[in-house]
Design a protein around this motif. Structure first.
Motif, PDB file in Angstrom:
ATOM      1  N   ASN A 299       0.843  -1.197   0.000  1.00  0.00           N
ATOM      2  CA  ASN A 299       0.000   0.000   0.000  1.00  0.00           C
ATOM      3  C   ASN A 299       0.884   1.254   0.000  1.00  0.00           C
ATOM      4  N   GLN A 300       0.554   2.204  -0.856  1.00  0.00           N
ATOM      5  CA  GLN A 300       1.455   3.349  -1.059  1.00  0.00           C
ATOM      6  C   GLN A 300       1.688   4.103   0.247  1.00  0.00           C
ATOM      7  N   THR A 301       2.937   4.329   0.562  1.00  0.00           N
ATOM      8  CA  THR A 301       3.463   4.948   1.796  1.00  0.00           C
ATOM      9  C   THR A 301       3.313   4.057   3.038  1.00  0.00           C
ATOM     10  N   LYS A 302       2.462   3.032   2.990  1.00  0.00           N
ATOM     11  CA  LYS A 302       2.211   2.218   4.186  1.00  0.00           C
ATOM     12  C   LYS A 302       1.975   0.757   3.853  1.00  0.00           C
ATOM     13  N   PRO A 303       3.046   0.013   3.574  1.00  0.00           N
ATOM     14  CA  PRO A 303       2.847  -1.422   3.368  1.00  0.00           C
ATOM     15  C   PRO A 303       2.088  -2.020   4.547  1.00  0.00           C
ATOM     16  N   ILE A 304       1.259  -3.027   4.245  1.00  0.00           N
ATOM     17  CA  ILE A 304       0.504  -3.687   5.308  1.00  0.00           C
ATOM     18  C   ILE A 304       0.924  -5.146   5.372  1.00  0.00           C
ATOM     19  N   TYR A 305       1.065  -5.640   6.598  1.00  0.00           N
ATOM     20  CA  TYR A 305       1.490  -7.006   6.843  1.00  0.00           C
ATOM     21  C   TYR A 305       0.315  -7.718   7.496  1.00  0.00           C
ATOM     22  N   GLY A 306      -0.180  -8.760   6.804  1.00  0.00           N
ATOM     23  CA  GLY A 306      -1.430  -9.389   7.213  1.00  0.00           C
ATOM     24  C   GLY A 306      -1.273 -10.481   8.240  1.00  0.00           C
ATOM     25  N   GLY A 307      -1.215 -10.092   9.511  1.00  0.00           N
ATOM     26  CA  GLY A 307      -1.237 -11.086  10.580  1.00  0.00           C
ATOM     27  C   GLY A 307       0.118 -11.619  10.980  1.00  0.00           C
ATOM     28  N   PHE A 308       1.176 -10.935  10.607  1.00  0.00           N
ATOM     29  CA  PHE A 308       2.510 -11.357  11.056  1.00  0.00           C
ATOM     30  C   PHE A 308       3.418 -10.147  11.198  1.00  0.00           C
ATOM     31  N   ASP A 311       9.777  -9.955   8.902  1.00  0.00           N
ATOM     32  CA  ASP A 311      11.229  -9.848   9.071  1.00  0.00           C
ATOM     33  C   ASP A 311      11.724  -8.779   8.095  1.00  0.00           C
ATOM     34  N   SER A 312      13.004  -8.440   8.190  1.00  0.00           N
ATOM     35  CA  SER A 312      13.455  -7.306   7.380  1.00  0.00           C
ATOM     36  C   SER A 312      13.460  -7.645   5.889  1.00  0.00           C
ATOM     37  N   GLY A 313      13.534  -8.932   5.525  1.00  0.00           N
ATOM     38  CA  GLY A 313      13.464  -9.298   4.105  1.00  0.00           C
ATOM     39  C   GLY A 313      12.113  -8.948   3.502  1.00  0.00           C
ATOM     40  N   VAL A 314      11.053  -9.248   4.236  1.00  0.00           N
ATOM     41  CA  VAL A 314       9.711  -8.922   3.747  1.00  0.00           C
ATOM     42  C   VAL A 314       9.540  -7.399   3.683  1.00  0.00           C
ATOM     43  N   MET A 315      10.060  -6.717   4.700  1.00  0.00           N
ATOM     44  CA  MET A 315       9.951  -5.247   4.679  1.00  0.00           C
ATOM     45  C   MET A 315      10.748  -4.664   3.516  1.00  0.00           C
ATOM     46  N   ALA A 316      11.924  -5.246   3.257  1.00  0.00           N
ATOM     47  CA  ALA A 316      12.737  -4.768   2.126  1.00  0.00           C
ATOM     48  C   ALA A 316      11.959  -4.936   0.821  1.00  0.00           C
ATOM     49  N   HIS A 317      11.220  -6.035   0.723  1.00  0.00           N
ATOM     50  CA  HIS A 317      10.405  -6.300  -0.468  1.00  0.00           C
ATOM     51  C   HIS A 317       9.300  -5.243  -0.606  1.00  0.00           C
ATOM     52  N   GLU A 318       8.507  -5.074   0.444  1.00  0.00           N
ATOM     53  CA  GLU A 318       7.364  -4.153   0.346  1.00  0.00           C
ATOM     54  C   GLU A 318       7.823  -2.705   0.165  1.00  0.00           C
ATOM     55  N   LEU A 319       8.924  -2.348   0.799  1.00  0.00           N
ATOM     56  CA  LEU A 319       9.406  -0.966   0.644  1.00  0.00           C
ATOM     57  C   LEU A 319      10.026  -0.751  -0.730  1.00  0.00           C
ATOM     58  N   ALA A 320      10.648  -1.789  -1.310  1.00  0.00           N
ATOM     59  CA  ALA A 320      11.155  -1.653  -2.684  1.00  0.00           C
ATOM     60  C   ALA A 320       9.995  -1.399  -3.653  1.00  0.00           C
TER      61      ALA A 320
END
Ligand code: ARG
Ligand code: ZN
Length: 463
Positions: A299-308, A311-320
């Motif tokens: 989601n633009q400016t605010k990735p959302i993580y559904g129920g977890f 880790d920083s790999g997932v955050m790196a993905h969503e922020l990329a």
């Protein structure tokens, strides 16, 4: 929103409205087409106009699950229009006005067809206001897409719309090729937090037991990236080291992860700004809700993580994805590797940056899996029935690594920055990426891209 790009979605929308692109019901005469012209999603989006801005006034009651809204869509006609569609799934429409005058409207499947009293002239700007209410019905069991759209949770709503779930909560031109700016005015019971894209405008105001949150996203956004996540949240705000505002929120069940979420979001946003080019938006962020979606969404400016707690790999993905998908958006869903291949490659770069496996090692490990099913799925042509296939992610990322080996690090990273800069806030295609890579490297890369993106087999050995 139209941008001066030769192959941007707007020009495609024009041809769709004349019935030139497969599948979509052709606009007859001055009726806008019921689809924007994506051959795989023929009814998604609409033809005949280009949205510039959505003004969404919404109120949601988690107890009754009832949403009521007044959506004002400011658009520009790209043809003369006696009628046009918006996409809307379920919900009851009570009134539609065009430039303040009541308009006739009808519903068929997920199309809301609007006939203004007066014909809208080509190039004219117009405001459509749709008043509606009901219990939103998310989209379910759609091949490998799971449940998406507006999903009620015990304390609010989890709203993730890729690829076409925006229509479950607001009338829209629901396709990434028509991006627009957004303003959200969301009213919820006091004690509930409403989170949307962009930044909060002022302090939320509570009266009569209800709180109104005003959020604005002033950069163009694809409809599937819009959110109105609501519920009980703990929040932390501040700025990254490089000065980008951060908004982090967690459901109380994830209380212990708020500080890490906040800190990592800032660090990763700053790091990607050095690799991909300046951060394109006015704030960054993260939302962890307790709804177990099984996936995250950028989601633009605010990735959302559904129920977890990610880790920083997932955050790196969503922020990329803020660069690849959100700022530079696809024009057709078949090009989804431009989002997912890049975001997956970013995970590998992040691993290397943190001292884990290098991108080259990750690439080699996947290449060694000779029996993997990704070899039979060409990632450069995402399939409607299996849009988020692992090949679009992993083989898409491998394509970028193969390209990097072919053209060298200096050209590769210059290409990435040039790509994000030249299509910032716009739309782009695979052909444009291949063209830019060839131009910047001075090489004929057609064989490499064909083998990696378009053939249903494992590419021949790489150096
Ligand atoms: N773009 C998301 C990601 O990879 C995946 C969204 C999946 N969407 C869905 N309806 N299951 O970060
Ligand atoms: Zn992704």
């Amino acid at each position: 929103m139209s941008l001066a790009l030769p192959l941007a979605g707007v020009s495609a929308a024009c041809s769709a409205s004349e019935g030139a692109v497969g599948g979509a019901a052709p606009g007859s005469g001055t009726q806008g087409a019921s689809g924007i012209g994506d051959p795989d999603f023929p009814e998604d989006g609409n033809g005949g106009y280009d949205v510039e801005h959505y003004g969404l006034k919404l109120s949601y009651d988690p107890g009754s699950r009832r949403l009521s809204g007044s959506a004002t869509v400011r658009a520009r006609a790209v043809q003369d229009l006696t009628a046009f569609d918006l996409d809307l799934h379920g919900l009851t429409v009570s009134q539609v006005t065009v430039d303040g005058a009541a308009a006739r409207f009808g519903r068929r499947d997920d199309e809301l067809t609007i006939s203004p009293v007066a014909r809208i002239a080509k190039n004219a700007r117009f405001d459509v206001t749709v008043d509606y209410a009901g219990v939103p019905d998310p989209i379910r069991n759609y091949a490998n897409l799971g449940t998406y759209g507006f999903i009620a949770t015990p304390d609010g709503s989890f709203v993730t719309c890729e690829p076409n779930g925006a229509k479950t909560w607001f009338p829209s031109n629901d396709h990434p090729s028509d991006k627009a700016t957004y303003a959200f005015e969301i009213t919820v019971p006091a004690g509930v937090t409403a989170i949307a894209n962009g930044e909060l405008a002022g302090t939320p105001v509570t009266s009569d037991g209800r709180t109104t949150f005003v959020w604005r996203e002033r950069h163009p956004m694809a409809s599937y990236l819009a959110t109105m996540t609501t519920g009980r949240f703990e929040t932390r705000t501040g700025e990254s080291a490089a000065g980008t505002p951060i908004y982090a929120a967690v459901d109380p069940a994830f209380h212990g992860s708020l500080d890490t979420l906040y800190t990592k979001t800032g660090q990763i946003t700053d790091y990607w700004s050095t690799v991909f080019g300046p951060y394109p938006f006015s704030s960054t962020g993260a939302v962890v809700d307790d709804y177990a979606a099984g996936y995250a969404l950028e989601n633009q400016t605010k990735p959302i993580y559904g129920g977890f707690a990610p880790d920083s790999g997932v955050m790196a993905h969503e922020l990329a994805h803020q660069w690849f998908g959100d700022s530079v958006s696809i024009t057709r869903w078949k090009d989804l590797w431009l989002n997912e291949g890049f975001a997956t490659y970013a995970e590998w770069l992040w691993s290397e940056h943190e001292g884990g496996s290098t991108a080259d090692t990750v690439f080699r490990n996947y290449y060694a899996k000779t029996a993997d099913s990704m070899w039979s799925y060409p990632p450069g042509r995402a399939q409607r029935a299996d849009l988020f296939n692992g090949s679009v992610y992993t083989r898409g990322a491998m394509t970028l690594h193969a390209l990097r080996r072919e053209i060298g690090d200096a050209t590769f990273f210059a290409l990435i920055k040039k790509w994000t800069a030249s299509h910032q806030y716009g739309n782009a295609t695979t052909e444009q990426f291949v063209g830019l890579a060839e131009q910047m490297s001075g090489k004929d890369l057609s064989g490499l891209f064909d083998a990696w993106l378009f053939q249903p087999r494992r590419p021949a050995a790489v150096a």
